[in-house]
Design a protein around this motif. Sequence first.
Motif, PDB file in Angstrom:
ATOM      1  N   GLU A  77     -11.818  -5.184   2.978  1.00  0.00           N
ATOM      2  CA  GLU A  77     -12.433  -3.999   3.576  1.00  0.00           C
ATOM      3  C   GLU A  77     -13.696  -3.601   2.822  1.00  0.00           C
ATOM      4  O   GLU A  77     -14.715  -3.234   3.422  1.00  0.00           O
ATOM      5  N   GLN A  78     -13.633  -3.664   1.480  1.00  0.00           N
ATOM      6  CA  GLN A  78     -14.790  -3.299   0.679  1.00  0.00           C
ATOM      7  C   GLN A  78     -15.934  -4.276   0.900  1.00  0.00           C
ATOM      8  O   GLN A  78     -17.107  -3.893   0.942  1.00  0.00           O
ATOM      9  N   GLU A  99     -26.367   5.879   1.964  1.00  0.00           N
ATOM     10  CA  GLU A  99     -25.672   7.064   1.464  1.00  0.00           C
ATOM     11  C   GLU A  99     -24.197   7.008   1.844  1.00  0.00           C
ATOM     12  O   GLU A  99     -23.833   6.734   2.990  1.00  0.00           O
ATOM     13  N   GLY A 100     -23.354   7.218   0.856  1.00  0.00           N
ATOM     14  CA  GLY A 100     -21.918   7.198   1.104  1.00  0.00           C
ATOM     15  C   GLY A 100     -21.338   5.798   1.135  1.00  0.00           C
ATOM     16  O   GLY A 100     -20.152   5.633   1.362  1.00  0.00           O
ATOM     17  N   ARG A 101     -22.182   4.802   0.923  1.00  0.00           N
ATOM     18  CA  ARG A 101     -21.669   3.429   0.936  1.00  0.00           C
ATOM     19  C   ARG A 101     -21.679   2.849  -0.474  1.00  0.00           C
ATOM     20  O   ARG A 101     -21.759   3.576  -1.456  1.00  0.00           O
ATOM     21  N   ALA A 102     -21.607   1.512  -0.549  1.00  0.00           N
ATOM     22  CA  ALA A 102     -21.394   0.866  -1.836  1.00  0.00           C
ATOM     23  C   ALA A 102     -22.661   0.709  -2.660  1.00  0.00           C
ATOM     24  O   ALA A 102     -22.598   0.429  -3.836  1.00  0.00           O
ATOM     25  N   LEU A 103     -23.836   0.841  -2.065  1.00  0.00           N
ATOM     26  CA  LEU A 103     -25.067   0.596  -2.796  1.00  0.00           C
ATOM     27  C   LEU A 103     -25.514   1.838  -3.545  1.00  0.00           C
ATOM     28  O   LEU A 103     -25.393   2.958  -3.063  1.00  0.00           O
ATOM     29  N   THR A 104     -26.049   1.623  -4.731  1.00  0.00           N
ATOM     30  CA  THR A 104     -26.544   2.729  -5.535  1.00  0.00           C
ATOM     31  C   THR A 104     -27.980   2.446  -5.933  1.00  0.00           C
ATOM     32  O   THR A 104     -28.339   1.322  -6.257  1.00  0.00           O
ATOM     33  N   ALA A 105     -28.798   3.471  -5.919  1.00  0.00           N
ATOM     34  CA  ALA A 105     -30.212   3.300  -6.238  1.00  0.00           C
ATOM     35  C   ALA A 105     -30.400   3.143  -7.728  1.00  0.00           C
ATOM     36  O   ALA A 105     -29.691   3.733  -8.539  1.00  0.00           O
TER      37      ALA A 105
END
Length: 387
Positions: A77-78, A99-105
């Motif tokens: 799922e991830q 936003e709200g997902r797995a990626l981070t800036a």
Amino acid sequence: MNEKALVEKRNDLIDQMERIVNTAKYEKRNMSAIDQKRIEDNRKEIASIDEQLDAEKRYREGDMTKMIPLNEKQELEQRKLDETAFLELVKKNKADAVEGRALTAGSNGVVIPLSIAQRVVEVAKQVSPIVAKATIWNVSGDLQLPAYDYTAHVFEYVTEGTPVADTGGQFTGPKLQNFIIGSLTKVSNSLINRADIDVVSVIIRQIGLSLALFLEKELIQEVGTKLKGLKSGVTVSATSTNGTTAVIDAKNVTDLIGLQMKVPQVHQAKCEWLMSPQVWTAIRSLTGASGQLLINGDDSGIAEDGGLRLFGKPVMLSEQMPATLAVGARGVYYGDFSGLDVKLTTGVQVQVMKEAYAASYQTGIVTFQELDSVVGDPSKFAVLVGK
């Protein structure tokens, strides 16, 4: 353990408990703390056996169905969420798209989720046999490799009461640092906009191929000045034990046998050959005075799994190796390639560039990776140099 053995063990545990209780009664005393602990341990073990017996019964009665382990289900799922977030980033090129997902800036773009970063490395391993065999360290920061010279620690006969002499074995090893590499992958916008194409897999493969090509070239040739590999890690000199020189001609293959025997027996189990396709062709084509092939029989060239073999060991081919065994060329390596250590940080950095390639209707994806490499154990390798 089968059902009968479980039942017998359960009965034996009960017998032990009864003997403890009866002994205390016979001696007209309370049970000691040790007796009580043994009984409690037996009860726990009996409960565990009962659970196993119950599971066996349910299985026989068809009351059990296969289920995907929770951790695997969560990973799947991830992974889908990661792919969706990454695809949105590629299409929209906006930080709020993830936003709200797995990626981070991050300061250099966006950190690819671990699942995607791992797939990039897996592609590199599939493409490059050297990368697949190397020891990969997924750590951040500097890494002091654990290396120990087992020959420095010597066993000897001792007399009872006499202290053992210190033989001076020490844990030492090279230090891996962080060097930055970058790669630019350009993807057609028409491909990105196609709903029936797995764009994420295409991008991952392109980045993985680029990483494999870079790593294999550096590990063999050391084109740059930072990453270290076979060129500097496997020394050749008049006194070195892992280097030899030879002339490969139509009458002599003993140099290859000598090369194979330069690696200590303790490392032979996982040893392989490394050479270019051209050198492999020349070796396999060697003929004697009668015109017969010098290498045949069990070393016919193709193993049952389709791989190449020479003197019982697998052969890896790389275009980064010399095409001929010219004077001074390192034409053939033999050894256990786990002696190559590669440090890859887990945080792969990516920057999506739309405007820079808008005129050509493409999207640029710049990837950065921090890494380092070295031959951690030179004793695992030998090299054949042309003369």
